[in-house]
Write an enzyme that holds these catalytic residues in place. Structure first.
Site, PDB file in Angstrom:
ATOM      1  N   ARG A  63      28.863  19.158 -44.690  1.00 53.27           N
ATOM      2  CA  ARG A  63      30.246  19.471 -45.029  1.00 53.27           C
ATOM      3  C   ARG A  63      30.578  19.213 -46.501  1.00 53.27           C
ATOM      4  O   ARG A  63      31.075  20.095 -47.210  1.00 53.27           O
ATOM      5  CB  ARG A  63      31.206  18.617 -44.170  1.00 53.27           C
ATOM      6  CG  ARG A  63      31.395  19.112 -42.774  1.00 53.27           C
ATOM      7  CD  ARG A  63      31.615  17.948 -41.814  1.00 53.27           C
ATOM      8  NE  ARG A  63      30.316  17.380 -41.536  1.00 53.27           N
ATOM      9  CZ  ARG A  63      29.569  17.748 -40.504  1.00 53.27           C
ATOM     10  NH1 ARG A  63      30.046  18.567 -39.603  1.00 53.27           N
ATOM     11  NH2 ARG A  63      28.358  17.267 -40.338  1.00 53.27           N
ATOM     12  N   LYS A  91       9.874  10.802 -58.510  1.00 52.44           N
ATOM     13  CA  LYS A  91       8.859  10.269 -59.442  1.00 52.44           C
ATOM     14  C   LYS A  91       9.276   8.914 -59.999  1.00 52.44           C
ATOM     15  O   LYS A  91       8.662   8.383 -60.908  1.00 52.44           O
ATOM     16  CB  LYS A  91       8.659  11.249 -60.605  1.00 52.44           C
ATOM     17  CG  LYS A  91       8.196  12.628 -60.182  1.00 52.44           C
ATOM     18  CD  LYS A  91       8.176  13.554 -61.399  1.00 52.44           C
ATOM     19  CE  LYS A  91       7.982  14.995 -60.978  1.00 52.44           C
ATOM     20  NZ  LYS A  91       8.314  15.926 -62.074  1.00 52.44           N
ATOM     21  N   ARG A 113      26.704  11.628 -54.061  1.00 51.34           N
ATOM     22  CA  ARG A 113      26.577  10.842 -52.818  1.00 51.34           C
ATOM     23  C   ARG A 113      25.346   9.963 -52.938  1.00 51.34           C
ATOM     24  O   ARG A 113      24.290  10.419 -53.398  1.00 51.34           O
ATOM     25  CB  ARG A 113      26.435  11.764 -51.606  1.00 51.34           C
ATOM     26  CG  ARG A 113      26.116  10.976 -50.333  1.00 51.34           C
ATOM     27  CD  ARG A 113      26.227  11.785 -49.087  1.00 51.34           C
ATOM     28  NE  ARG A 113      27.613  12.082 -48.761  1.00 51.34           N
ATOM     29  CZ  ARG A 113      28.013  12.637 -47.614  1.00 51.34           C
ATOM     30  NH1 ARG A 113      27.122  12.953 -46.691  1.00 51.34           N
ATOM     31  NH2 ARG A 113      29.286  12.875 -47.393  1.00 51.34           N
ATOM     32  N   HIS A 141      34.761   7.245 -49.349  1.00 44.61           N
ATOM     33  CA  HIS A 141      34.550   8.692 -49.265  1.00 44.61           C
ATOM     34  C   HIS A 141      35.931   9.331 -49.514  1.00 44.61           C
ATOM     35  O   HIS A 141      36.575   9.828 -48.599  1.00 44.61           O
ATOM     36  CB  HIS A 141      34.013   9.029 -47.873  1.00 44.61           C
ATOM     37  CG  HIS A 141      33.458  10.413 -47.715  1.00 44.61           C
ATOM     38  ND1 HIS A 141      33.536  11.387 -48.696  1.00 44.61           N
ATOM     39  CD2 HIS A 141      32.814  10.998 -46.665  1.00 44.61           C
ATOM     40  CE1 HIS A 141      32.958  12.499 -48.260  1.00 44.61           C
ATOM     41  NE2 HIS A 141      32.508  12.280 -47.037  1.00 44.61           N
TER      42      HIS A 141
HETATM   43  N1   CP Z   1      32.139  14.104 -43.266  1.00 40.60           N
HETATM   44  C1   CP Z   1      31.014  14.171 -44.000  1.00 40.60           C
HETATM   45  O1   CP Z   1      30.874  13.503 -45.017  1.00 40.60           O
HETATM   46  O2   CP Z   1      30.074  15.064 -43.533  1.00 40.60           O
HETATM   47  P1   CP Z   1      28.698  15.395 -44.254  1.00 40.60           P
HETATM   48  O3   CP Z   1      27.828  14.174 -44.172  1.00 40.60           O
HETATM   49  O4   CP Z   1      28.134  16.577 -43.509  1.00 40.60           O
HETATM   50  O5   CP Z   1      28.996  15.726 -45.688  1.00 40.60           O
END
Ligand code: CP
Length: 319
Positions: A63, A91, A113, A141
């Protein structure tokens, strides 16, 4: 009455605790405009033409990564995805060098991320481009929290005083839970949490959250239920009983759902472990806003990119 201009120009988006309510509002209002662009036949505007965005993902995502990519493309930016499993990270390149390497290519924003808490904060300290945290370990998040606020508003629920919000399950390992607790308590909502005790952090009461041993107590009369994914990839063994026991004692099923208000909205950040934290039928029920969350994720991420990279729209608030 004095007016203050709210702007996110050049601002790193690292968590929702450090954004103001006015900044949430700016993102939500901008996302509403962005959603109109998504609904057009030709989903393309030149707002970010000539800008480049790099998605740097050290962890799997469907997502978040896809919606940041589409968001950038709908706004006319050049978007490049770096999957670290096929990059020079394999590496041995360290995070700092990877960030500085990307920065040297004149990018304007890095969407990142990472499995370690604080990685995005560190990146923001070393990098000049805007850093947008797309999830750092169990910490934060922010775009997920904003898309949840936006989705709830579309479902007639402006998060604030008088709304009972229930968060169920694996709070300890959930960056979504931490993010939503920060935003929902800041907005004055009544936040309740339930799940296996080893998966409930000790500091929640200090954050103004009510902790329950039984999920039924958290669900009772709830306006919103946020079902958390069991983070199997972050778990140590023995944090909860077998999957079957978990579903029986803590899972959201149609019987438990009846305890909530009839117009309850069910959220789940995805991906769902169907039959574990959420039953198959509840995942598809009319109160479930799960696919709306995904769609609104694109609009929210368009808003975040536009507002941070271009300095986009501003709103004026009374002081
Ligand atoms: N909600 C969410 O972060 O989904 P993904 O891990 O698919 O990005």
């Amino acid at each position: 009455m004095a007016k203050a201009v709210v702007s996110l120009a050049g601002k790193d988006i690292l968590d929702l605790a450090s954004l103001s309510v006015e900044e949430y509002e700016l993102v939500l209002q901008t996302a509403a405009e962005m959603k109109k662009i998504m609904k057009r036949d030709i989903k393309k505007v030149p707002s970010l033409r000539g800008k480049s965005i790099i998605n740097l993902f050290y962890e799997a995502s469907t997502r978040t990564r896809t919606s940041f990519e589409l968001a950038g493309k709908y706004l006319g930016a050049d978007v490049v995805n770096i999957n670290t499993s096929s990059s020079s990270v394999t590496k041995g390149e360290c995070l700092r060098d990877t960030i500085l390497t990307i920065q040297s290519m004149a990018c304007d924003a890095i969407v990142m991320r990472h499995p370690i808490e604080g990685a995005a904060v560190y990146a923001a300290q070393v990098a000049k481009p805007v850093i947008i945290n797309a999830g750092d370990g169990a910490h934060a998040h922010p775009s997920q929290g904003l898309l949840d606020l936006f989705t709830l508003r579309e479902h007639g629920k402006k998060v604030g005083k008088g709304l009972k919000m229930a968060i169920l399950g694996d709070v300890l390992y959930s960056r979504v839970a931490r993010t939503n607790i920060a935003a929902w308590t800041k907005l004055g909502a009544d936040v309740h949490v339930a799940g296996p005790m080893p998966l409930i952090p000790h500091d929640l009461k200090e954050l103004g959250v009510t902790v329950h041993k039984r999920v039924e107590e958290a669900i009772e009369g709830a306006d919103v239920i946020d079902v958390l994914r069991i983070q199997l990839e972050r778990q140590e063994k023995g944090m909860f009983p077998t999957a079957r026991e978990y579903a029986r004692i803590f899972g959201l099923n149609s019987n438990r759902l009846k305890l909530a208000k009839p117009d309850v909205t069910v959220l789940h950040p995805g991906p769902m472990n169907r039959g574990l934290e959420i039953s198959w039928d509840v995942g598809y029920c009319e109160q479930a806003a799960i696919r709306d969350e995904v769609q609104n994720g694109v609009a929210i991420r368009m808003a975040l990119l536009f507002l941070t990279v271009m300095g986009g729209k501003t709103i004026e608030n009374a002081d």
